[in-house]
Structures are given as C-alpha cells and as structure tokens.
Motif scaffolding. Sequence first.
Motif, PDB file in Angstrom:
ATOM      1  N   SER A   2       0.821  -1.201   0.000  1.00  0.00           N
ATOM      2  CA  SER A   2       0.000   0.000   0.000  1.00  0.00           C
ATOM      3  C   SER A   2       0.864   1.264   0.000  1.00  0.00           C
ATOM      4  O   SER A   2       1.981   1.274   0.494  1.00  0.00           O
ATOM      5  N   GLN A   6       2.375   5.033   7.182  1.00  0.00           N
ATOM      6  CA  GLN A   6       2.154   4.571   8.553  1.00  0.00           C
ATOM      7  C   GLN A   6       2.686   5.643   9.506  1.00  0.00           C
ATOM      8  O   GLN A   6       3.698   6.276   9.218  1.00  0.00           O
ATOM      9  N   CYS A  66      -7.605   1.487  14.266  1.00  0.00           N
ATOM     10  CA  CYS A  66      -8.456   0.352  14.648  1.00  0.00           C
ATOM     11  C   CYS A  66      -7.702  -0.435  15.712  1.00  0.00           C
ATOM     12  O   CYS A  66      -6.749   0.063  16.303  1.00  0.00           O
ATOM     13  N   SER A  68      -5.787  -3.337  15.409  1.00  0.00           N
ATOM     14  CA  SER A  68      -4.444  -3.807  15.055  1.00  0.00           C
ATOM     15  C   SER A  68      -3.824  -3.093  13.854  1.00  0.00           C
ATOM     16  O   SER A  68      -2.641  -3.290  13.585  1.00  0.00           O
ATOM     17  N   GLY A  69      -4.608  -2.324  13.129  1.00  0.00           N
ATOM     18  CA  GLY A  69      -4.091  -1.605  11.971  1.00  0.00           C
ATOM     19  C   GLY A  69      -4.582  -2.124  10.628  1.00  0.00           C
ATOM     20  O   GLY A  69      -4.335  -1.505   9.605  1.00  0.00           O
ATOM     21  N   LYS A  70      -5.294  -3.233  10.616  1.00  0.00           N
ATOM     22  CA  LYS A  70      -5.768  -3.806   9.346  1.00  0.00           C
ATOM     23  C   LYS A  70      -7.030  -3.106   8.831  1.00  0.00           C
ATOM     24  O   LYS A  70      -7.100  -2.699   7.675  1.00  0.00           O
ATOM     25  N   ARG A  71      -8.037  -2.970   9.680  1.00  0.00           N
ATOM     26  CA  ARG A  71      -9.268  -2.292   9.254  1.00  0.00           C
ATOM     27  C   ARG A  71      -9.005  -0.825   8.948  1.00  0.00           C
ATOM     28  O   ARG A  71      -9.562  -0.270   7.993  1.00  0.00           O
ATOM     29  N   SER A  72      -8.165  -0.202   9.759  1.00  0.00           N
ATOM     30  CA  SER A  72      -7.858   1.206   9.511  1.00  0.00           C
ATOM     31  C   SER A  72      -7.068   1.372   8.211  1.00  0.00           C
ATOM     32  O   SER A  72      -7.201   2.392   7.534  1.00  0.00           O
ATOM     33  N   MET A  73      -6.281   0.373   7.836  1.00  0.00           N
ATOM     34  CA  MET A  73      -5.589   0.418   6.540  1.00  0.00           C
ATOM     35  C   MET A  73      -6.621   0.369   5.417  1.00  0.00           C
ATOM     36  O   MET A  73      -6.524   1.114   4.440  1.00  0.00           O
ATOM     37  N   ASN A  74      -7.637  -0.479   5.564  1.00  0.00           N
ATOM     38  CA  ASN A  74      -8.710  -0.525   4.562  1.00  0.00           C
ATOM     39  C   ASN A  74      -9.420   0.824   4.462  1.00  0.00           C
ATOM     40  O   ASN A  74      -9.712   1.304   3.367  1.00  0.00           O
ATOM     41  N   ASN A  89      -2.107   5.682   8.494  1.00  0.00           N
ATOM     42  CA  ASN A  89      -2.636   4.560   9.262  1.00  0.00           C
ATOM     43  C   ASN A  89      -1.801   4.433  10.535  1.00  0.00           C
ATOM     44  O   ASN A  89      -0.572   4.508  10.476  1.00  0.00           O
ATOM     45  N   GLU A  91       0.201   2.652  12.917  1.00  0.00           N
ATOM     46  CA  GLU A  91       0.949   1.393  12.881  1.00  0.00           C
ATOM     47  C   GLU A  91       0.681   0.572  14.145  1.00  0.00           C
ATOM     48  O   GLU A  91       0.890   1.053  15.251  1.00  0.00           O
TER      49      GLU A  91
END
Length: 103
Positions: A2, A6, A66, A68-74, A89, A91
């Motif tokens: 992406s 971060q 979010c 862990s950082g995965k949903r917020s990356m989306n 995002n 990190e």
Amino acid sequence: MSDIRQIKPDELEKLIEKDAEIRVIDVREEEEVAQGMIPTAQHIPLGTIPETLQNLDPANEYVMVCRSGKRSMNASEYLMAHGFKNVHNLEGGMLKWNGELVF
C-alpha cells in the motif's frame, strides 16, 4: 504494498500534544471503542465510512485507527481512492497505543 503512510503511536501522541491540525478517526466497533479511545479521536465505524465520507474534508490530514491496523488500513485506502491525499494509518493500531485514553 500500500501507498498509505504509517504513523507510529508515539509520533501521533506528540502531534496530539502539540495540538497539530490532525484528525484521528477510530473505525472500531462500538464495543471496542467502549474500552477507550485516543483523545481527540472521532468514532466512525468502518462499515459507515462510505455514508459519512461527505462529512470529511479531503483537505484535512487524517490518521485512521483500529485495533491492530488492518481495518484502519482498509479505511485509509478507501479515503485515498476517493480523493483524500493526506491519510495515515496508525501502525499496530490500539494494540500498540500506550498513550492516554478517553472513555
């Protein structure tokens, strides 16, 4: 890989302490947010981002958060795809946040 930048939790904490013009968006669910949020954060659950997008100013700087950082990356990628240029995002998400929490 992406193109989203971060930001480390300690960097964000310093920006918040300096009252930087940065908007923190917490995309976690209601029950997660009840466990504490980053001060100044605005709660917008991930599933509601498309319908609340018109309430966000593309000229502003945002940090998406979010667990862990995965949903917020989306969420970050979604904003970037819709013309937002200055999106970061957190990190490691809230799992790595050691700063103050508000309830």
